[in-house]
Design a protein around this motif. Structure first.
Motif, mmCIF file in Angstrom:
data_model
loop_
_atom_site.group_PDB
_atom_site.id
_atom_site.type_symbol
_atom_site.label_atom_id
_atom_site.label_comp_id
_atom_site.label_asym_id
_atom_site.label_seq_id
_atom_site.Cartn_x
_atom_site.Cartn_y
_atom_site.Cartn_z
ATOM 1 N N MET A 49 0.855 -1.193 0.000
ATOM 2 C CA MET A 49 0.000 0.000 0.000
ATOM 3 C C MET A 49 0.896 1.249 0.000
ATOM 4 N N GLN A 50 0.545 2.194 -0.860
ATOM 5 C CA GLN A 50 1.330 3.420 -0.974
ATOM 6 C C GLN A 50 0.994 4.362 0.197
ATOM 7 N N GLU A 51 2.011 5.139 0.598
ATOM 8 C CA GLU A 51 1.777 6.127 1.648
ATOM 9 C C GLU A 51 2.417 7.454 1.265
ATOM 10 N N LEU A 52 1.936 8.502 1.899
ATOM 11 C CA LEU A 52 2.570 9.814 1.785
ATOM 12 C C LEU A 52 3.411 10.010 3.033
ATOM 13 N N VAL A 53 4.639 10.471 2.845
ATOM 14 C CA VAL A 53 5.515 10.782 3.983
ATOM 15 C C VAL A 53 5.749 12.294 3.975
ATOM 16 N N ILE A 54 5.332 12.935 5.057
ATOM 17 C CA ILE A 54 5.389 14.398 5.144
ATOM 18 C C ILE A 54 6.263 14.803 6.316
ATOM 19 N N ARG A 55 7.218 15.680 6.043
ATOM 20 C CA ARG A 55 7.978 16.303 7.142
ATOM 21 C C ARG A 55 7.443 17.726 7.286
ATOM 22 N N GLY A 56 6.746 17.952 8.368
ATOM 23 C CA GLY A 56 5.946 19.156 8.519
ATOM 24 C C GLY A 56 6.701 20.335 9.097
ATOM 25 N N GLY A 57 5.949 21.418 9.337
ATOM 26 C CA GLY A 57 6.507 22.597 9.992
ATOM 27 C C GLY A 57 6.932 23.692 9.042
ATOM 28 N N ARG A 58 6.758 23.486 7.735
ATOM 29 C CA ARG A 58 7.162 24.516 6.765
ATOM 30 C C ARG A 58 5.952 25.334 6.303
ATOM 31 N N PRO A 59 5.981 26.660 6.385
ATOM 32 C CA PRO A 59 4.868 27.449 5.816
ATOM 33 C C PRO A 59 4.845 27.249 4.300
ATOM 34 N N LEU A 60 3.675 26.925 3.739
ATOM 35 C CA LEU A 60 3.584 26.732 2.287
ATOM 36 C C LEU A 60 3.531 28.089 1.602
ATOM 37 N N GLN A 61 4.248 28.166 0.482
ATOM 38 C CA GLN A 61 4.293 29.414 -0.289
ATOM 39 C C GLN A 61 4.175 29.070 -1.767
ATOM 40 N N GLY A 62 3.381 29.864 -2.498
ATOM 41 C CA GLY A 62 3.393 29.685 -3.956
ATOM 42 C C GLY A 62 2.000 29.622 -4.551
ATOM 43 N N THR A 63 1.945 29.163 -5.789
ATOM 44 C CA THR A 63 0.692 29.182 -6.559
ATOM 45 C C THR A 63 0.438 27.812 -7.176
ATOM 46 N N VAL A 64 -0.816 27.356 -7.087
ATOM 47 C CA VAL A 64 -1.215 26.102 -7.760
ATOM 48 C C VAL A 64 -2.446 26.362 -8.619
ATOM 49 N N ASP A 65 -2.646 25.461 -9.556
ATOM 50 C CA ASP A 65 -3.785 25.543 -10.451
ATOM 51 C C ASP A 65 -4.834 24.544 -9.989
ATOM 52 N N ALA A 66 -6.075 24.966 -9.809
ATOM 53 C CA ALA A 66 -7.126 24.014 -9.430
ATOM 54 C C ALA A 66 -7.460 23.116 -10.623
ATOM 55 N N SER A 67 -7.667 21.830 -10.327
ATOM 56 C CA SER A 67 -8.114 20.905 -11.385
ATOM 57 C C SER A 67 -9.614 21.096 -11.605
ATOM 58 N N GLY A 68 -10.130 20.444 -12.626
ATOM 59 C CA GLY A 68 -11.576 20.448 -12.839
ATOM 60 C C GLY A 68 -12.262 19.698 -11.709
ATOM 61 N N ALA A 69 -13.520 20.020 -11.486
ATOM 62 C CA ALA A 69 -14.249 19.486 -10.324
ATOM 63 C C ALA A 69 -14.583 18.007 -10.504
ATOM 64 N N LYS A 70 -14.096 17.188 -9.547
ATOM 65 C CA LYS A 70 -14.398 15.741 -9.576
ATOM 66 C C LYS A 70 -15.919 15.525 -9.588
ATOM 67 N N ASN A 71 -16.627 16.262 -8.719
ATOM 68 C CA ASN A 71 -18.054 15.992 -8.542
ATOM 69 C C ASN A 71 -18.943 16.620 -9.614
ATOM 70 N N ALA A 72 -18.272 17.321 -10.555
ATOM 71 C CA ALA A 72 -18.963 17.720 -11.795
ATOM 72 C C ALA A 72 -18.609 16.714 -12.889
ATOM 73 N N ALA A 73 -17.339 16.316 -12.925
ATOM 74 C CA ALA A 73 -16.864 15.412 -13.979
ATOM 75 C C ALA A 73 -17.632 14.094 -13.968
ATOM 76 N N LEU A 74 -17.890 13.544 -12.779
ATOM 77 C CA LEU A 74 -18.509 12.216 -12.721
ATOM 78 C C LEU A 74 -19.935 12.204 -13.295
ATOM 79 N N PRO A 75 -20.838 13.096 -12.872
ATOM 80 C CA PRO A 75 -22.178 13.076 -13.508
ATOM 81 C C PRO A 75 -22.145 13.499 -14.972
ATOM 82 N N VAL A 76 -21.254 14.451 -15.337
ATOM 83 C CA VAL A 76 -21.193 14.858 -16.743
ATOM 84 C C VAL A 76 -20.700 13.698 -17.610
#
Ligand code: EPZ
Length: 432
Positions: free
Chosen positions: A1-28
């Motif tokens: 089973m895959q896992e995410l390993v996170i080393r925390g404590g860092r303030p996130l900075q920057g810009t991301v692009d939102a993906s298309g909406a999962k809950n719109a994509a499925l009924p469409v």
């Protein structure tokens, strides 16, 4: 089973692009069964739930081809059965919204009952009530739904249930009604942006729907729908999750290409917690200093606070400077993320559909398991803020609704890796 390993404590900075909406994509995607011509969808998120739906549509005789990273061409082949493949349908509750389109175009549908869900009881009685009102003969046994019709006919239907409107139930009945004979009035319709996006897609295909965005949808049935080139709305839940990541880490994150008007209730909670939100032409920016302020939140159907944001906001409030209250009104049992947050040092008390959060100054890393999609997102947020290393098993759950989460988080400066999990639950002490 895959896992995410996170080393925390860092303030996130920057810009991301939102993906298309999962809950719109499925009924469409399900609605693409209704057209006699090809459809091209843009801004389709590459998620496991979307892959499940595309595999199901292929099994039902459609041809689907990815023509770009987020562009999908769907074409009818004139062939296809009415039995949705069990192994695919059982993976995802949203498969239930294939019932309406299959009844409307093929006169029958056999569908395994959707699988159980850790977030609470999720019946489909309102779906079946609406489809029966349109003239479907529907029988159920303990495993499957068997639906058939000699032709759907318009009706007046009240789709409201004890917990308010139903998102996929409204979608299912709307998709059946657009090809039914005569007029259908759907009262108590869900108003979520994803339902509006489905209605907009159907209108673009030639359907006649009025009242989109209100509790009452009026549909004049048509004999056929044509193909269309259509752009899905952005994912307001993914976007809200990234804004929460800025809040919980005391960072500064912008999310591009959004519809801020879909996120007002979420933004209000973030601002009450002390997060500074700015909106410049569809880019939302969240800046926060720790500690955050405590607040109270209650989930509700749109335009209320989405239940799909409750786990993430709960995680954020675990590090606020005071006591917060959470009232879950849509899925009263949707607190499966709480034991894992407690393992990470959160102080929370749950009492049926209410939770009280006693904010702490810091969380600490732990080994935890994601029980479902949004609970997993909550644990990621907690890991980003926690001191030390957090290992989150069940990455498959998170990737049902978040496209390349590790990549997007690393772009914001997070220390996140995915790897094969090398630990198992210790006997007697099951990691939460
Ligand atoms: C949709 O599920 C979303 N899924 C869910 O998102 C979301 O949490 C939910 O709407 C509520 O907003 C998709 O769109 C694929 P409902 P849906 O029918 O349509 C009761 C995520 O994380 N109900 O609106 O299945 C039900 O028990 C997922 O992306 C009936 O009583 O939810 C619940 O209490 C999780 N009878 C309430 O209505 C029915 O026939 C709302 O459920 C149907 C629903």
């Amino acid at each position: 089973m895959q896992e995410l390993v996170i080393r925390g404590g860092r303030p996130l900075q920057g810009t991301v692009d939102a993906s298309g909406a999962k809950n719109a994509a499925l009924p469409v995607l399900a609605a693409s069964l209704l057209t006699q011509e090809p459809t091209v969808l843009h801004r389709v998120p590459r998620l496991t739930d979307v892959e499940t739906m595309t595999a199901t549509l292929r099994a039902l005789g459609l041809e689907l081809e990815w023509t770009g990273p987020a562009d999908l061409r769907i074409a009818p082949t004139g062939t296809g059965g009415t039995v949705a493949p069990r192994e695919l349908v059982r993976r995802m509750r949203a498969s239930v919204c294939l019932l309406g389109p299959l009844l409307a175009t093929r006169g029958a549908a056999t569908m395994p009952l959707p699988g159980g869900c850790v977030i609470g009881h999720r019946p489909i009685d309102l779906h079946l009530k609406g489809l029966r009102a349109l003239g479907a003969d529907i029988r159920e046994d303990e495993h499957q739904v068997y639906a058939r019709t000699d032709g759907l006919k318009g009706a007046r239907i009240d789709m409201c249930g004890p917990r308010g409107s139903t998102v996929l139930g409204t979608a299912n009945v709307l998709m059946a009604a657009v090809l039914a004979e005569g007029e259908t009035v759907i009262e108590g319709a869900a108003r979520e942006p994803e339902v509006q996006d489905l209605a907009d897609y159907l209108v673009a295909c030639g359907a006649q729907i009025s009242g989109i965005g209100t509790r009452t949808l009026r549909v004049a049935g048509r004999s056929r729908l044509h193909g269309v080139d259509y752009h899905l709305i952005p994912d307001r839940i993914e976007a809200g999750t990234f804004l929460c990541a800025a809040a919980i880490t005391g960072g500064d994150v912008s999310v591009k290409n959004l519809r801020p008007e879909h996120m007002e209730a979420t933004l209000k909670v973030l601002q009450e917690a002390g997060v500074r939100i700015s909106d410049t032409g569809g880019t939302l920016r969240a800046r926060a200093e720790r500690p955050l302020q405590p607040t109270r939140l209650a989930t509700a159907p749109y335009p209320g606070l989405p239940t799909d944001m409750q786990p993430q906001l709960t995680a954020m409030l675990c590090v606020a400077n005071g006591i917060s209250e959470v009232q879950e009104n849509v899925y009263p049992e949707r607190f499966t993320h709480m034991p894992a947050l407690q393992r990470m040092g959160a102080r929370v008390e749950c009492d049926s559909s209410r939770a009280r959060i006693y904010g702490v100054s810091a969380l600490h890393g732990a080994r935890v398991i994601a029980t479902d999609l949004r609970a997993g997102a909550a644990l990621v947020l907690a890991g980003l803020a926690a001191e030390g290393e957090t290992c989150i098993k069940g990455l498959n759950q998170i990737e049902r609704g978040y496209q390349t989460p590790a990549l997007k988080l690393r772009a914001l400066g997070a220390d996140v890796q995915r790897r094969e999990a090398d630990w198992c639950e210790r006997r007697g002490r099951r990691p939460a």
